[in-house]
Write a protein that holds these residues in place. Structure first.
Motif, PDB file in Angstrom:
ATOM      1  N   GLU A 114       0.886  -1.359   0.107  1.00 13.20           N
ATOM      2  CA  GLU A 114       0.020   0.016  -0.134  1.00 13.20           C
ATOM      3  C   GLU A 114       0.926   1.123  -0.019  1.00 13.20           C
ATOM      4  O   GLU A 114       0.613   2.435  -0.462  1.00 13.20           O
ATOM      5  N   GLU A 115       2.119   1.119   0.512  1.00 16.18           N
ATOM      6  CA  GLU A 115       2.899   2.379   0.549  1.00 16.18           C
ATOM      7  C   GLU A 115       4.179   1.938   0.493  1.00 16.18           C
ATOM      8  O   GLU A 115       5.049   2.252   1.220  1.00 16.18           O
ATOM      9  N   ARG A 116       4.583   1.595  -0.803  1.00 22.97           N
ATOM     10  CA  ARG A 116       6.001   1.030  -1.187  1.00 22.97           C
ATOM     11  C   ARG A 116       6.912   2.147  -0.956  1.00 22.97           C
ATOM     12  O   ARG A 116       8.025   1.911  -0.564  1.00 22.97           O
ATOM     13  N   ASP A 117       6.874   3.171  -1.529  1.00 21.84           N
ATOM     14  CA  ASP A 117       7.673   4.384  -1.520  1.00 21.84           C
ATOM     15  C   ASP A 117       8.365   4.725   0.163  1.00 21.84           C
ATOM     16  O   ASP A 117       9.334   4.776   0.460  1.00 21.84           O
ATOM     17  N   VAL A 118       6.966   4.751   1.057  1.00 15.36           N
ATOM     18  CA  VAL A 118       7.231   4.922   2.267  1.00 15.36           C
ATOM     19  C   VAL A 118       8.026   3.911   2.976  1.00 15.36           C
ATOM     20  O   VAL A 118       8.927   4.151   3.747  1.00 15.36           O
ATOM     21  N   THR A 119       7.510   2.626   2.631  1.00 11.32           N
ATOM     22  CA  THR A 119       8.328   1.290   3.103  1.00 11.32           C
ATOM     23  C   THR A 119       9.889   1.553   3.004  1.00 11.32           C
ATOM     24  O   THR A 119      10.534   1.226   3.741  1.00 11.32           O
ATOM     25  N   ARG A 120      10.340   1.720   1.551  1.00 15.60           N
ATOM     26  CA  ARG A 120      11.564   1.717   1.121  1.00 15.60           C
ATOM     27  C   ARG A 120      12.429   2.628   2.008  1.00 15.60           C
ATOM     28  O   ARG A 120      13.473   2.459   2.385  1.00 15.60           O
ATOM     29  N   SER A 121      11.879   3.887   2.021  1.00 12.34           N
ATOM     30  CA  SER A 121      12.559   5.100   2.722  1.00 12.34           C
ATOM     31  C   SER A 121      12.844   4.666   4.333  1.00 12.34           C
ATOM     32  O   SER A 121      13.738   4.972   4.958  1.00 12.34           O
ATOM     33  N   MET A 122      11.536   4.348   4.696  1.00 15.14           N
ATOM     34  CA  MET A 122      11.608   4.034   6.485  1.00 15.14           C
ATOM     35  C   MET A 122      12.587   2.738   6.753  1.00 15.14           C
ATOM     36  O   MET A 122      13.017   2.569   8.007  1.00 15.14           O
ATOM     37  N   LEU A 123      12.366   1.724   5.925  1.00 13.22           N
ATOM     38  CA  LEU A 123      13.079   0.479   6.117  1.00 13.22           C
ATOM     39  C   LEU A 123      14.666   0.712   6.118  1.00 13.22           C
ATOM     40  O   LEU A 123      15.554   0.350   6.996  1.00 13.22           O
ATOM     41  N   MET A 124      14.874   1.611   5.074  1.00 17.91           N
ATOM     42  CA  MET A 124      16.507   2.003   5.124  1.00 17.91           C
ATOM     43  C   MET A 124      16.771   2.927   6.249  1.00 17.91           C
ATOM     44  O   MET A 124      17.927   2.686   6.944  1.00 17.91           O
ATOM     45  N   ALA A 125      16.003   3.839   6.831  1.00 20.44           N
ATOM     46  CA  ALA A 125      16.100   4.501   8.076  1.00 20.44           C
ATOM     47  C   ALA A 125      16.169   3.608   9.013  1.00 20.44           C
ATOM     48  O   ALA A 125      17.248   3.701  10.264  1.00 20.44           O
ATOM     49  N   TRP A 126      15.567   2.725   9.043  1.00 25.69           N
ATOM     50  CA  TRP A 126      15.668   1.684  10.473  1.00 25.69           C
ATOM     51  C   TRP A 126      16.670   0.969  10.355  1.00 25.69           C
ATOM     52  O   TRP A 126      17.166   0.713  11.623  1.00 25.69           O
ATOM     53  N   VAL A 127      17.239   0.635   9.192  1.00 28.48           N
ATOM     54  CA  VAL A 127      18.405  -0.270   9.248  1.00 28.48           C
ATOM     55  C   VAL A 127      19.518   0.679   9.547  1.00 28.48           C
ATOM     56  O   VAL A 127      20.619   0.227  10.482  1.00 28.48           O
TER      57      VAL A 127
END
Length: 220
Positions: A114-127
């Motif tokens: 549902e929110e692929r772009d948000v997921t990509r950005s936040m996943l990188m930040a999380w890591v």
């Protein structure tokens, strides 16, 4: 006769002050995720988040002690969505392990897709923030609950460790999520739901042909 006052199962409605606080926090959170997606987490400042949310810089720190707390809030929201999804989908105690795990993965796939772009950005930040090493394996604990239910039904051998299986499923989920979120146009066919479904099948069915004996170990 028990004269203990009766208790209610519902929470008291929030007052105006509390509602306003939640609105401001939500506005800050939404503004931050929009900026993280557009500019990147590291390139976005607290001042920019406050300006986008139309609040003073100090107001940001009334709700979040530091920018990294937004990563935690993102994770908490996703866990809540998973829990809500599992509750709404009606996973029952008698559901098979395969059906329950596939439903978990289907809900997780929907949240991310549902929110692929948000997921990509936040996943990188999380890591980059080191959260995979710092945080408890929350998703693994949810998977472990599903495995525990299967153990109680006698669907699995009694010596299966539900927590280990849950953590293994979490590792597979995160690895698949990383690969999916970073896929370029040449991998546009990569569907998260399909990949997670296949991963569940490998865990449940194994990779050795049924009935084939394993080769003897070579002595060291």
């Amino acid at each position: 006769m028990d004269d203990t006052p009766a208790t209610t199962d519902y929470a008291a409605p929030l007052g105006r002050r509390e509602r306003n606080k939640l609105k401001v926090r939500s506005r800050l959170y939404d503004s931050a995720l929009k900026l993280f997606t557009e500019k990147g987490y590291e390139q976005t400042s607290v001042d920019e988040i406050a300006e986008a949310a139309d609040v003073a810089r100090g107001t940001f720190f009334n709700h979040f002690q530091r920018k990294e707390d937004l990563i935690s809030a993102w994770g908490e929201q996703r866990r809540a969505r998973l829990r809500d999804g599992l509750s709404a989908s009606g996973i029952e105690q008698q559901d098979s392990l395969r059906a329950a795990l596939e439903r978990c993965m289907r809900i997780l796939a929907a949240i991310n897709e549902e929110e692929r772009d948000v997921t990509r950005s936040m996943l990188m930040a999380w890591v980059k923030a080191g959260r995979p090493m710092q945080e408890a394996p929350y998703a693994g604990e949810i998977f472990a609950e599903v495995v525990d239910a299967a153990l109680e039904r006698g669907e699995l051998p009694a010596d299966i460790n539900a927590y280990r299986v849950g953590c293994l499923l979490r590792d597979i989920y995160l690895g698949t999520l990383y690969r999916w979120s970073q896929a370029e146009e040449r991998d546009a066919h990569l569907e998260l739901s399909t990949e997670l479904h296949a991963a569940c099948g490998i865990i449940l069915d194994g990779i050795l042909p049924a009935g084939r004996a394993e080769p003897a170990a070579v002595p060291c």
